[in-house]
Design a protein around this motif. Structure first.
Motif, PDB file in Angstrom:
ATOM      1  N   ASN A  94     -12.716   7.744   6.478  1.00 50.26           N
ATOM      2  CA  ASN A  94     -12.655   6.710   5.454  1.00 50.26           C
ATOM      3  C   ASN A  94     -12.277   5.375   6.087  1.00 50.26           C
ATOM      4  O   ASN A  94     -11.644   5.361   7.145  1.00 50.26           O
ATOM      5  CB  ASN A  94     -11.589   7.077   4.409  1.00 50.26           C
ATOM      6  N   ALA A  97       4.139   8.108   6.181  1.00 53.21           N
ATOM      7  CA  ALA A  97       4.845   9.383   6.133  1.00 53.21           C
ATOM      8  C   ALA A  97       4.679  10.020   7.507  1.00 53.21           C
ATOM      9  O   ALA A  97       3.564  10.183   7.980  1.00 53.21           O
ATOM     10  CB  ALA A  97       4.233  10.259   5.052  1.00 53.21           C
ATOM     11  N   GLU A  98       5.771  10.330   8.140  1.00 51.03           N
ATOM     12  CA  GLU A  98       5.710  10.916   9.477  1.00 51.03           C
ATOM     13  C   GLU A  98       6.541  12.194   9.500  1.00 51.03           C
ATOM     14  O   GLU A  98       7.557  12.288   8.818  1.00 51.03           O
ATOM     15  CB  GLU A  98       6.275   9.943  10.527  1.00 51.03           C
ATOM     16  N   ILE A 109      -7.817   0.784   4.669  1.00 47.64           N
ATOM     17  CA  ILE A 109      -7.683  -0.387   3.786  1.00 47.64           C
ATOM     18  C   ILE A 109      -6.577  -1.315   4.271  1.00 47.64           C
ATOM     19  O   ILE A 109      -6.735  -2.539   4.291  1.00 47.64           O
ATOM     20  CB  ILE A 109      -7.415   0.072   2.332  1.00 47.64           C
ATOM     21  N   LEU A 110      -5.456  -0.738   4.689  1.00 50.15           N
ATOM     22  CA  LEU A 110      -4.324  -1.548   5.158  1.00 50.15           C
ATOM     23  C   LEU A 110      -4.720  -2.361   6.397  1.00 50.15           C
ATOM     24  O   LEU A 110      -4.442  -3.566   6.477  1.00 50.15           O
ATOM     25  CB  LEU A 110      -3.131  -0.634   5.471  1.00 50.15           C
ATOM     26  N   VAL A 142      -3.647   7.525   1.103  1.00 46.76           N
ATOM     27  CA  VAL A 142      -5.105   7.362   1.158  1.00 46.76           C
ATOM     28  C   VAL A 142      -5.680   8.453   2.057  1.00 46.76           C
ATOM     29  O   VAL A 142      -5.199   8.654   3.174  1.00 46.76           O
ATOM     30  CB  VAL A 142      -5.464   5.966   1.707  1.00 46.76           C
ATOM     31  N   ALA A 143      -6.719   9.131   1.569  1.00 39.98           N
ATOM     32  CA  ALA A 143      -7.341  10.193   2.366  1.00 39.98           C
ATOM     33  C   ALA A 143      -7.960   9.600   3.629  1.00 39.98           C
ATOM     34  O   ALA A 143      -8.711   8.631   3.555  1.00 39.98           O
ATOM     35  CB  ALA A 143      -8.428  10.895   1.551  1.00 39.98           C
ATOM     36  N   ASP A 144      -7.617  10.164   4.776  1.00 37.56           N
ATOM     37  CA  ASP A 144      -8.185   9.668   6.035  1.00 37.56           C
ATOM     38  C   ASP A 144      -9.654  10.060   6.171  1.00 37.56           C
ATOM     39  O   ASP A 144     -10.427   9.348   6.806  1.00 37.56           O
ATOM     40  CB  ASP A 144      -7.409  10.234   7.224  1.00 37.56           C
ATOM     41  N   MET A 174       0.853  -1.201   0.000  1.00 37.81           N
ATOM     42  CA  MET A 174       0.000   0.000   0.000  1.00 37.81           C
ATOM     43  C   MET A 174       0.884   1.245   0.000  1.00 37.81           C
ATOM     44  O   MET A 174       1.143   1.841   1.041  1.00 37.81           O
ATOM     45  CB  MET A 174      -0.917  -0.017   1.220  1.00 37.81           C
ATOM     46  N   ALA A 192       0.028   3.918  -1.797  1.00 43.40           N
ATOM     47  CA  ALA A 192      -0.833   5.084  -2.045  1.00 43.40           C
ATOM     48  C   ALA A 192      -1.018   5.908  -0.780  1.00 43.40           C
ATOM     49  O   ALA A 192      -1.042   5.371   0.330  1.00 43.40           O
ATOM     50  CB  ALA A 192      -2.193   4.626  -2.566  1.00 43.40           C
ATOM     51  N   ARG A 228      -0.344  -1.749  14.968  1.00 46.45           N
ATOM     52  CA  ARG A 228      -1.776  -1.450  14.897  1.00 46.45           C
ATOM     53  C   ARG A 228      -2.405  -1.998  13.612  1.00 46.45           C
ATOM     54  O   ARG A 228      -3.533  -2.472  13.615  1.00 46.45           O
ATOM     55  CB  ARG A 228      -1.946   0.070  14.960  1.00 46.45           C
ATOM     56  N   LYS A 229      -1.666  -1.926  12.509  1.00 51.82           N
ATOM     57  CA  LYS A 229      -2.233  -2.302  11.218  1.00 51.82           C
ATOM     58  C   LYS A 229      -2.006  -3.768  10.874  1.00 51.82           C
ATOM     59  O   LYS A 229      -2.509  -4.241   9.866  1.00 51.82           O
ATOM     60  CB  LYS A 229      -1.632  -1.428  10.120  1.00 51.82           C
ATOM     61  N   GLY A 284       2.966  -1.764   4.339  1.00 55.19           N
ATOM     62  CA  GLY A 284       2.417  -0.425   4.402  1.00 55.19           C
ATOM     63  C   GLY A 284       3.509   0.621   4.235  1.00 55.19           C
ATOM     64  O   GLY A 284       4.702   0.311   4.340  1.00 55.19           O
ATOM     65  N   PHE A 285       3.091   1.825   3.942  1.00 53.79           N
ATOM     66  CA  PHE A 285       3.992   2.974   3.906  1.00 53.79           C
ATOM     67  C   PHE A 285       3.491   3.966   4.937  1.00 53.79           C
ATOM     68  O   PHE A 285       2.282   4.050   5.186  1.00 53.79           O
ATOM     69  CB  PHE A 285       3.978   3.639   2.520  1.00 53.79           C
TER      70      PHE A 285
HETATM   71  N1  CTP Z   1      -3.903   3.598   4.600  1.00 51.14           N
HETATM   72  C1  CTP Z   1      -5.012   2.879   4.181  1.00 51.14           C
HETATM   73  N2  CTP Z   1      -6.262   3.400   4.353  1.00 51.14           N
HETATM   74  C2  CTP Z   1      -6.437   4.600   4.939  1.00 51.14           C
HETATM   75  C3  CTP Z   1      -5.309   5.342   5.384  1.00 51.14           C
HETATM   76  C4  CTP Z   1      -4.049   4.805   5.193  1.00 51.14           C
HETATM   77  O1  CTP Z   1      -4.845   1.786   3.660  1.00 51.14           O
HETATM   78  N3  CTP Z   1      -7.665   5.064   5.107  1.00 51.14           N
HETATM   79  C5  CTP Z   1      -2.564   3.000   4.425  1.00 51.14           C
HETATM   80  C6  CTP Z   1      -1.619   3.803   3.549  1.00 51.14           C
HETATM   81  O2  CTP Z   1      -1.707   3.410   2.201  1.00 51.14           O
HETATM   82  C7  CTP Z   1      -0.260   3.465   4.139  1.00 51.14           C
HETATM   83  C8  CTP Z   1      -0.550   3.185   5.600  1.00 51.14           C
HETATM   84  O3  CTP Z   1      -1.961   2.939   5.689  1.00 51.14           O
HETATM   85  O4  CTP Z   1       0.271   2.281   3.582  1.00 51.14           O
HETATM   86  C9  CTP Z   1      -0.181   4.255   6.559  1.00 51.14           C
HETATM   87  O5  CTP Z   1      -0.801   5.462   6.224  1.00 51.14           O
HETATM   88  P1  CTP Z   1      -0.676   6.697   7.195  1.00 51.14           P
HETATM   89  O6  CTP Z   1      -1.455   7.833   6.652  1.00 51.14           O
HETATM   90  O7  CTP Z   1       0.769   6.910   7.526  1.00 51.14           O
HETATM   91  O8  CTP Z   1      -1.376   6.085   8.524  1.00 51.14           O
HETATM   92  P2  CTP Z   1      -2.707   6.425   9.265  1.00 51.14           P
HETATM   93  O9  CTP Z   1      -3.134   5.168   9.946  1.00 51.14           O
HETATM   94  O10 CTP Z   1      -3.695   7.041   8.349  1.00 51.14           O
HETATM   95  O11 CTP Z   1      -2.260   7.423  10.413  1.00 51.14           O
HETATM   96  P3  CTP Z   1      -1.997   9.024  10.402  1.00 51.14           P
HETATM   97  O12 CTP Z   1      -2.329   9.570   9.044  1.00 51.14           O
HETATM   98  O13 CTP Z   1      -2.891   9.538  11.476  1.00 51.14           O
HETATM   99  O14 CTP Z   1      -0.534   9.171  10.748  1.00 51.14           O
END
Ligand code: CTP
Ligand code: CA
Length: 233
Positions: free
Chosen positions: A129, A161-162, A132-133, A101-103, A97, A99, A176-177, A158-159
């Protein structure tokens, strides 16, 4: 056999990669989006094809040329990306994953273009949203419990960005994931987005982290495939 200097260690493996960034419609002409270019996901797709994999690339709003030899599924929203990834990942050997992905998405999508009015605009309410991961991780856990195996992806990557506490946040996210690998990038100050180079730390469930020095996104992709190949076999 070696192709373009790469081992064919993913030959016949079914691999799903998501790339780019999802967009959530506000009205017919506007959306909430993010800065992901898709470069890292496309580098993963090219290198996986070169290593012999059968690749499905789920591309969200990218403007890059289709990688030769990959099946490309184009999506816009998180709902579409989720559908495409879950469908392609049933029985896949690995899912990555990459991408962004919009939270959140607007709680309602206006059917007509929002017009300027005399007063202040209405606020846009957001709703969460699906993750998905995390869903892929849960599916795999359920499949293992039922010993059904085939319907869940074998390896999940997973990827993340921090901007702060990069490693501590990354370790918590990996747990967590429920994924096997989490590629953690530090973002901000022109790092990562839209550039051909990247540096990252790959966190490994039950193992030591792997540092990937600043360099082409293909190099990071090959480190990911080395770790994935070791987990598939
Ligand atoms: N991801 C996903 N579905 C989402 C949000 C994120 O599948 N609704 C996946 C991304 O593709 C990525 C991973 O989860 O591989 C981590 O995304 P990230 O934005 O860093 O994690 P979040 O759990 O959304 O935490 P936050 O944005 O609060 O740091
Ligand atoms: Ca997020």
């Amino acid at each position: 056999r070696v192709l373009r200097g790469r081992p064919l260690d993913l030959a016949g493996r079914k691999i799903v990669i998501s790339a780019g960034g999802t967009r959530e419609a506000i009205d017919p002409v506007r959306f909430i989006g993010n800065r992901s270019s898709g470069l890292q996901g496309y580098a993963l797709a090219r290198t996986a094809v070169a290593r012999g994999a059968e690749v499905t690339l789920v591309a969200a709003n990218t403007t890059l040329p289709d990688p030769a030899g990959a099946k490309v599924v184009r999506v816009e929203s998180t709902a579409e990306l989720r559908e495409a990834v879950l469908e392609a990942s049933a029985g896949a050997d690995a899912v990555v994953m990459a991408a962004a992905v919009a939270d959140f998405r607007p709680a309602t999508r206006q059917d007509s273009k929002i017009k300027k009015t005399d007063g202040e605009p209405e606020p846009i309410l957001l709703t969460k949203n699906p993750d998905i991961l995390a869903e892929l991780g849960e599916r795999r856990r359920a499949a293992r419990d039922a010993q059904a195996g085939a319907e869940a992806p074998g390896v999940i990557v997973g990827f993340a960005a921090e901007t702060d506490d990069v490693l501590a946040n990354g370790q918590a996210k990996l747990a967590r994931k429920g994924c096997d690998l989490l590629v953690v990038n530090q973002v901000g100050e022109g790092l990562a987005f839209g550039t051909p180079d990247n540096a990252a730390t790959v966190l490994v469930a039950g193992g030591e982290p792997v540092e990937v020095p600043f360099g082409p996104k293909e190099d990071l992709a090959d480190v990911v495939w080395d770790l994935v190949a070791a987990r598939i076999s």
